[in-house]
Scaffold this active site. Sequence first.
Site, short mmCIF file in Angstrom:
data_model
loop_
_atom_site.label_atom_id
_atom_site.label_comp_id
_atom_site.label_asym_id
_atom_site.label_seq_id
_atom_site.Cartn_x
_atom_site.Cartn_y
_atom_site.Cartn_z
CB SER A 1 69.64 58.97 42.48
OG SER A 1 70.21 59.70 41.42
CE LYS A 2 69.94 51.84 41.95
NZ LYS A 2 69.64 50.54 42.54
#
Length: 497
Positions: free
Chosen positions: A252-253
């Site tokens: 995930s970012k």
Amino acid sequence: MKVRTRVAPSPTGDPHVGTAYMALFSMCFAHQHGGEFILRIEDTDAARSTPESEQNILDSLKWLGLNWDEGPDVGGPHAPYRSSERLAIYQQHVQELLDKNHAFHCFCSSERLNAMRQQQMATGKTARYDGLCAKLSRDEANTRVTAGESHVVRMQVPEAGVCTVHDLLRGEIEIDWSHVDMQILQKADGNPTYHLAVVVDDHLMEITHIIRGEEWINSAPKHILLYEYFGWQMPVLIHMNLLRNPDKSKLSKRKNPTSIGYYKKMGFLPEAIINYLGLLGWSMPDEREKFSLAEMIEHFDIQRISLGAPVFDVQKLAWLNGRWIREDLDDEAFADRLSEWALNRDHLMQFIPLIKERVDTFSEVVPMTSFLLAGMLDLSADAFNLKKLDQSQIKKILQFALWDLEALQQWERDHINDLLAGIADSLDMKLSEFLLPLFIAISGKSVSLPLFDSMEVLGPDLSRARLRHAINVLGGISRKENKRLEKEYRGLSKPQP
């Protein structure tokens, strides 16, 4: 039978390395068998899909060398290759399912559906549609549709029994039909959902093998059932393990840069990124770590795909990138790649107007613009010691700015200006005070070149990554704090980006 694979990204955000990961394996499998690789744009989410996001996907995959045989930009015998251009095809197939009683009109309100799910979860049951509207007679349903009553179309699902999913890598996976929802196939606005579009498109585009992430395993019974309803042959399914953060959570970012554009801006070689993605899920017969895309295609064997949890480690990627630089680039090629990356005339012309009036000698250019040519900045929490703002306020400013900037599609200085000024106004803050933490996060200094122009030059991927980095430098945001901030953010009165 000619092998045909596809990748079908949704144009709703930054191009994700996970998309490149699936595209890489789909392309290698197809080309190793002398087959064809197709790119299809799944823009069924009309509210979030944008032409800018689609173009970014095309550009990013091409930069990596992942070229397709058919797609929206190159055409092909199965055009069109955008879901939004195939609505009549989907509606025809929805009607076929209705005529065969494999689907039904559902008129349930969102309030009823929410109450139903809450009751199911409270009693420990799987949250799924209870089939109320499936009991309506066809005449009653048609009368309500003709009267203009809002409705969706759902698929019929067996009430009992087991669906066996045949996976080329995992073998047989059994999923109880009682855990499978009566999926919405057509939304109230007449647009298809992904689940209908992907099945219809895969069949009509003659896809023989579907390589996708493991998160789609639970959706496989719906797709298998639709193939059965239409009387079509099911493609071979191959579910690969998802990329993970170093802590083994889903990539995930918030924990790892996920945008392909970020790695391009950071100065990674596309060959190294492709090499690393291949290495994460597969291995060469001789187990060597460094290999080209052509070598991967030549030696590709689907049975060598690993079902372990692949950890996307940026440090390992950087090490591999260093090997590519040292072993494959002579001095001339190094100079060419460096110039192509950031020292080309087009890139320089972006920030020369920002510095020309500020320098007396050329020697001042490098220290003044170093942050525009750097990757992630070496920040410390002390850099954010500001007189009028405490740490919690600074993190709130950075997070609110980040959320708005993540939704911004037109990355231009005036749009960035308007967006950030709108947040400052909503928080009843002076713009100069609001922007101080952003100056530090973006440039490493409280005073620098014009912020909005600098962010335009840096681009969305690196600008957003620097904001996330700054938040982490300040200790990050806990789940409880994030929930509180989200509530406050949603309550702001501000113009939409």
